[in-house]
Design a protein around this motif. Structure first.
Motif, PDB file in Angstrom:
ATOM      1  N   ASN A 185       0.746  -1.183   0.130  1.00 14.78           N
ATOM      2  CA  ASN A 185       0.023  -0.057   0.018  1.00 14.78           C
ATOM      3  C   ASN A 185       0.824   1.214   0.039  1.00 14.78           C
ATOM      4  OD1 ASN A 185      -2.351  -1.432   0.209  1.00 14.78           O
ATOM      5  ND2 ASN A 185      -2.313  -1.640   2.298  1.00 14.78           N
ATOM      6  N   ALA A 186       2.018   1.164  -0.388  1.00 11.29           N
ATOM      7  CA  ALA A 186       3.031   2.255  -0.647  1.00 11.29           C
ATOM      8  C   ALA A 186       2.210   3.583  -1.534  1.00 11.29           C
ATOM      9  CB  ALA A 186       4.344   1.974  -0.852  1.00 11.29           C
ATOM     10  N   ASP A 187       2.126   4.602  -1.252  1.00 12.53           N
ATOM     11  CA  ASP A 187       1.615   5.489  -2.248  1.00 12.53           C
ATOM     12  C   ASP A 187       2.669   5.457  -3.384  1.00 12.53           C
ATOM     13  OD1 ASP A 187      -0.074   6.314  -0.340  1.00 12.53           O
ATOM     14  OD2 ASP A 187       0.390   8.593  -0.160  1.00 12.53           O
ATOM     15  N   ILE A 188       4.103   5.527  -3.184  1.00 14.99           N
ATOM     16  CA  ILE A 188       4.672   5.482  -4.353  1.00 14.99           C
ATOM     17  C   ILE A 188       6.156   4.682  -3.948  1.00 14.99           C
ATOM     18  CG2 ILE A 188       6.546   6.729  -5.906  1.00 14.99           C
ATOM     19  CD1 ILE A 188       3.638   7.573  -6.717  1.00 14.99           C
ATOM     20  N   LEU A 189       6.252   3.384  -4.611  1.00 14.63           N
ATOM     21  CA  LEU A 189       7.508   2.720  -4.340  1.00 14.63           C
ATOM     22  C   LEU A 189       8.658   3.072  -5.429  1.00 14.63           C
ATOM     23  CD1 LEU A 189       8.745   0.369  -3.075  1.00 14.63           C
ATOM     24  CD2 LEU A 189       8.114  -1.196  -4.890  1.00 14.63           C
ATOM     25  N   VAL A 190       9.509   3.873  -4.991  1.00 13.18           N
ATOM     26  CA  VAL A 190      10.747   4.101  -5.961  1.00 13.18           C
ATOM     27  C   VAL A 190      11.762   3.205  -5.781  1.00 13.18           C
ATOM     28  CG1 VAL A 190      12.604   5.924  -6.086  1.00 13.18           C
ATOM     29  CG2 VAL A 190      10.371   6.427  -5.078  1.00 13.18           C
ATOM     30  N   CYS A 191      11.982   2.255  -6.937  1.00 20.29           N
ATOM     31  CA  CYS A 191      12.937   1.334  -7.061  1.00 20.29           C
ATOM     32  C   CYS A 191      14.330   1.516  -7.424  1.00 20.29           C
ATOM     33  CB  CYS A 191      12.215   0.388  -8.287  1.00 20.29           C
ATOM     34  SG  CYS A 191      10.588  -0.147  -8.080  1.00 20.29           S
ATOM     35  N   MET A 192      14.585   2.786  -8.055  1.00 22.31           N
ATOM     36  CA  MET A 192      16.043   2.936  -8.267  1.00 22.31           C
ATOM     37  C   MET A 192      16.792   1.897  -9.130  1.00 22.31           C
ATOM     38  SD  MET A 192      16.802   6.041  -7.729  1.00 22.31           S
ATOM     39  CE  MET A 192      16.158   7.311  -6.826  1.00 22.31           C
ATOM     40  N   ASP A 193      15.818   0.959  -9.960  1.00 23.26           N
ATOM     41  CA  ASP A 193      16.325   0.343 -10.867  1.00 23.26           C
ATOM     42  C   ASP A 193      16.529   1.019 -12.091  1.00 23.26           C
ATOM     43  OD1 ASP A 193      13.608   0.674 -11.721  1.00 23.26           O
ATOM     44  OD2 ASP A 193      13.150  -1.291 -11.627  1.00 23.26           O
ATOM     45  N   ASP A 194      17.008   0.295 -13.273  1.00 23.16           N
ATOM     46  CA  ASP A 194      17.611   0.803 -14.715  1.00 23.16           C
ATOM     47  C   ASP A 194      16.587   1.548 -15.104  1.00 23.16           C
ATOM     48  OD1 ASP A 194      20.067  -0.331 -14.125  1.00 23.16           O
ATOM     49  OD2 ASP A 194      19.771  -2.163 -15.462  1.00 23.16           O
ATOM     50  N   PRO A 195      15.012   1.017 -15.152  1.00 21.95           N
ATOM     51  CA  PRO A 195      14.197   1.817 -15.642  1.00 21.95           C
ATOM     52  C   PRO A 195      13.484   3.060 -14.740  1.00 21.95           C
ATOM     53  CG  PRO A 195      13.559  -0.416 -15.864  1.00 21.95           C
ATOM     54  CD  PRO A 195      14.795  -0.110 -14.924  1.00 21.95           C
ATOM     55  N   ARG A 196      14.335   3.227 -13.742  1.00 16.91           N
ATOM     56  CA  ARG A 196      13.867   3.959 -12.634  1.00 16.91           C
ATOM     57  C   ARG A 196      12.490   4.110 -12.517  1.00 16.91           C
ATOM     58  NH1 ARG A 196      16.742   8.846 -11.393  1.00 16.91           N
ATOM     59  NH2 ARG A 196      18.674   8.818 -12.251  1.00 16.91           N
ATOM     60  N   ARG A 197      11.780   2.865 -12.017  1.00 18.83           N
ATOM     61  CA  ARG A 197      10.477   2.592 -11.880  1.00 18.83           C
ATOM     62  C   ARG A 197       9.928   3.277 -10.595  1.00 18.83           C
ATOM     63  NH1 ARG A 197       8.943  -3.118 -11.775  1.00 18.83           N
ATOM     64  NH2 ARG A 197      10.967  -3.183 -10.745  1.00 18.83           N
ATOM     65  N   GLU A 198       8.639   3.924 -10.810  1.00 16.63           N
ATOM     66  CA  GLU A 198       7.943   4.437  -9.766  1.00 16.63           C
ATOM     67  C   GLU A 198       6.570   3.775  -9.647  1.00 16.63           C
ATOM     68  OE1 GLU A 198       8.311   8.601  -9.539  1.00 16.63           O
ATOM     69  OE2 GLU A 198      10.484   8.658  -9.402  1.00 16.63           O
ATOM     70  N   ILE A 199       6.252   3.040  -8.629  1.00 13.50           N
ATOM     71  CA  ILE A 199       5.112   2.077  -8.567  1.00 13.50           C
ATOM     72  C   ILE A 199       4.119   2.721  -7.678  1.00 13.50           C
ATOM     73  CG2 ILE A 199       4.088  -0.088  -8.470  1.00 13.50           C
ATOM     74  CD1 ILE A 199       6.969  -1.161  -8.940  1.00 13.50           C
ATOM     75  N   ALA A 200       2.945   3.111  -8.147  1.00 16.79           N
ATOM     76  CA  ALA A 200       1.970   3.472  -7.210  1.00 16.79           C
ATOM     77  C   ALA A 200       1.370   2.378  -6.724  1.00 16.79           C
ATOM     78  CB  ALA A 200       1.075   4.412  -8.296  1.00 16.79           C
ATOM     79  N   HIS A 201       0.931   2.550  -5.362  1.00 21.11           N
ATOM     80  CA  HIS A 201       0.151   1.504  -4.700  1.00 21.11           C
ATOM     81  C   HIS A 201       1.233   0.221  -4.656  1.00 21.11           C
ATOM     82  CE1 HIS A 201      -3.342   4.047  -4.895  1.00 21.11           C
ATOM     83  NE2 HIS A 201      -3.316   3.851  -6.345  1.00 21.11           N
ATOM     84  N   GLY A 202       2.446   0.555  -4.325  1.00 14.76           N
ATOM     85  CA  GLY A 202       3.509  -0.425  -4.566  1.00 14.76           C
ATOM     86  C   GLY A 202       3.709  -1.314  -3.285  1.00 14.76           C
ATOM     87  N   ALA A 203       4.373  -2.463  -3.651  1.00 16.78           N
ATOM     88  CA  ALA A 203       4.471  -3.544  -2.579  1.00 16.78           C
ATOM     89  C   ALA A 203       6.079  -4.170  -2.762  1.00 16.78           C
ATOM     90  CB  ALA A 203       3.477  -4.464  -2.857  1.00 16.78           C
TER      91      ALA A 203
END
Length: 453
Positions: free
Chosen positions: A8-26
């Motif tokens: 239930n994270a508002d935003i999950l900031v991965c800092m992976d190569d695509p720089r993904r930011e996942i809404a409602h992340g887990a």
């Protein structure tokens, strides 16, 4: 350790190569390793089998912050009269006599104090540069202190070997014989260094600076580090006086001096580098040499504004450092990231540096520079070093872009911090260490040092 899931994270900031930011992340992790990353809906099957479920509603979740330069022993000498308005060399001369009184219990207390400050502000991995060893102090004292806090530790065995009588800056009472330095460096590497993935302790080799050690020790230290497979660290080009010293003493600029002694390459990171010129920046980018950028300390000591934008655009390996608590007087990496961004904008305009790039340097960039590709990202197979930042607070509420808001309007501290999947901070409180005990030990040491000053 059992299976844990943050959801239930508002935003999950991965800092992976695509720089993904996942809404409602887990994110799911077990035994210190991240197993799955995605939306909360995608990780429902993981939740069903989890031993622990952490609700991150209202939070931004990021990889742990990485501190690439510190002198933790200095945590007991903040805001010292006589050093408050001094430049680097005068600042050092004011502090050396006080540091000469340190004992092992003082270094332990100062280190725990500084590490607690870092942990509470979201740091999961820190280096440390201890370069003076009076009255029986050893690097072992700092490593023992770190084990009591629970964050990853990359201490470096520093050294000073050229005192005032030989043209150096430190007093002769604080310098060591070079053979003693090298022998003790071998000892601590053999005893503590762990090269494996997920290591909680790695050791580096770190002669203090060109104005406090000999050229021979710099060369020998580089040879020793490469023989042992560990990293190299020192100060370089910190201010104009530093550059002038290099030109007068060695007949070359700091970057050339470093290269001539074997101090460039992906196994080397230098602190500050405020005064590198364009040619030296190209040298560092070409050789993979790292720079620990310490913007608050650079401002505090009037050292100048490092050309971070040029370094970043050239592809120099970059991390952030809070530097010693006696020169930055604080140990909060989010504030360092904010200061780094603001200084580049002050000289380069409002688009000169992006908040997300500052956050990258504070996480994945620092981990990579310290030789830790296992850290700095939220991705399957990486270590579970994860921070939850609660967006519901007086400092952050109102931020529309919550990721940029971490840098532009940072919270006072982290809500939860996990290192190797273990909670180090929960609800803004230390988990593995007692706050009152740390503060009492620091007060005891501080009182003794003040009585001797």
């Amino acid at each position: 350790m059992g299976l844990s899931v943050i959801r239930n994270a508002d935003i999950l900031v991965c800092m992976d190569d695509p720089r993904r930011e996942i809404a409602h992340g887990a994110v799911a992790f077990r035994d210190g390793v991240i197993l799955a990353v995605g939306t909360t809906a995608e990780l429902v099957p993981w939740v069903a089998q989890a031993d622990a479920v952490i609700d991150a509603s209202g939070c931004v979740v990021t990889p742990g912050l990485v501190n690439t330069h510190h002198h933790l022993y200095q945590s007991l000498t903040r805001a010292l009269p006589g050093a408050i308005n001094a430049s680097l060399f005068d600042w050092l001369k004011r502090l050396y006599p006080i540091w000469a009184h340190y004992r092992p219990d003082d270094v332990f207390a100062a280190t725990q104090l500084g590490l607690a400050e870092l942990a509470l502000s979201g740091c999961t991995l820190t280096s440390d540069h201890l370069y003076l060893f009076p009255n029986g102090v050893t690097l072992d004292d700092t490593i023992a202190a770190a084990q009591g806090i629970g964050i990853r530790f990359h201490p470096t065995r520093g050294a000073m070997s050229v005192g005032t009588s030989a043209g150096g800056l430190p007093p002769d009472s604080l310098v060591e014989d070079e053979r003693t330095i090298l022998n003790d460096t071998i000892r601590v590497i053999d005893r503590f260094h762990d090269a494996s993935d997920g290591a909680m302790v790695r050791v580096g080799v770190a002669p203090c600076s060109p104005f406090s050690v000999s050229q021979g020790l710099m060369r020998d230290a580089a040879l020793l580090a490469r023989d042992k497979g560990v990293m190299l660290h020192t100060h370089l080009a910190e201010d104009a006086d530093d550059v002038a010293f290099s030109l007068e003493r060695f007949g070359c600029r700091p970057g050339d001096y470093a290269e001539s002694l074997g101090w460039t390459g992906p196994d080397v990171w230098h602190a500050h580098c405020v005064q590198l010129d364009a040619r030296e920046i190209v040298l560092f980018a070409r050789t993979g040499t790292g720079i620990a950028h310490c913007p608050c300390s650079n401002c505090r000591l009037g050292s100048g504004i490092a050309p971070l934008k040029a370094m970043f655009e050239q592809g120099v390996s970059l991390g952030l450092g809070v530097d010693g608590s006696a020169s930055s007087d604080s140990g909060n990496l989010l504030l360092e990231a904010r200061q780094a961004m603001l200084l580049q904008r002050a000289v380069g305009g409002p688009a000169a540096f992006d908040p997300r790039d500052a956050l990258f340097i504070a996480t994945r960039g620092g981990a990579q520079m310290l030789g830790r590709p296992d850290c700095g990202m939220i991705a399957p197979g990486k270590r579970a070093d994860i921070v939850l930042w609660d967006g519901v607070n007086f400092g952050s509420t109102g931020a529309w872009d919550k990721v940029a808001g971490l840098i532009l309007s940072p919270p006072a501290g982290a809500r939860d911090v996990f290192v190797e999947g273990r909670a180090v901070v929960r609800d803004g409180q230390l988990v593995q260490a007692d706050r009152a005990t740390i503060l009492r030990a620091a007060d005891r040491s501080l009182s003794r040092l003040m009585s001797l000053a």
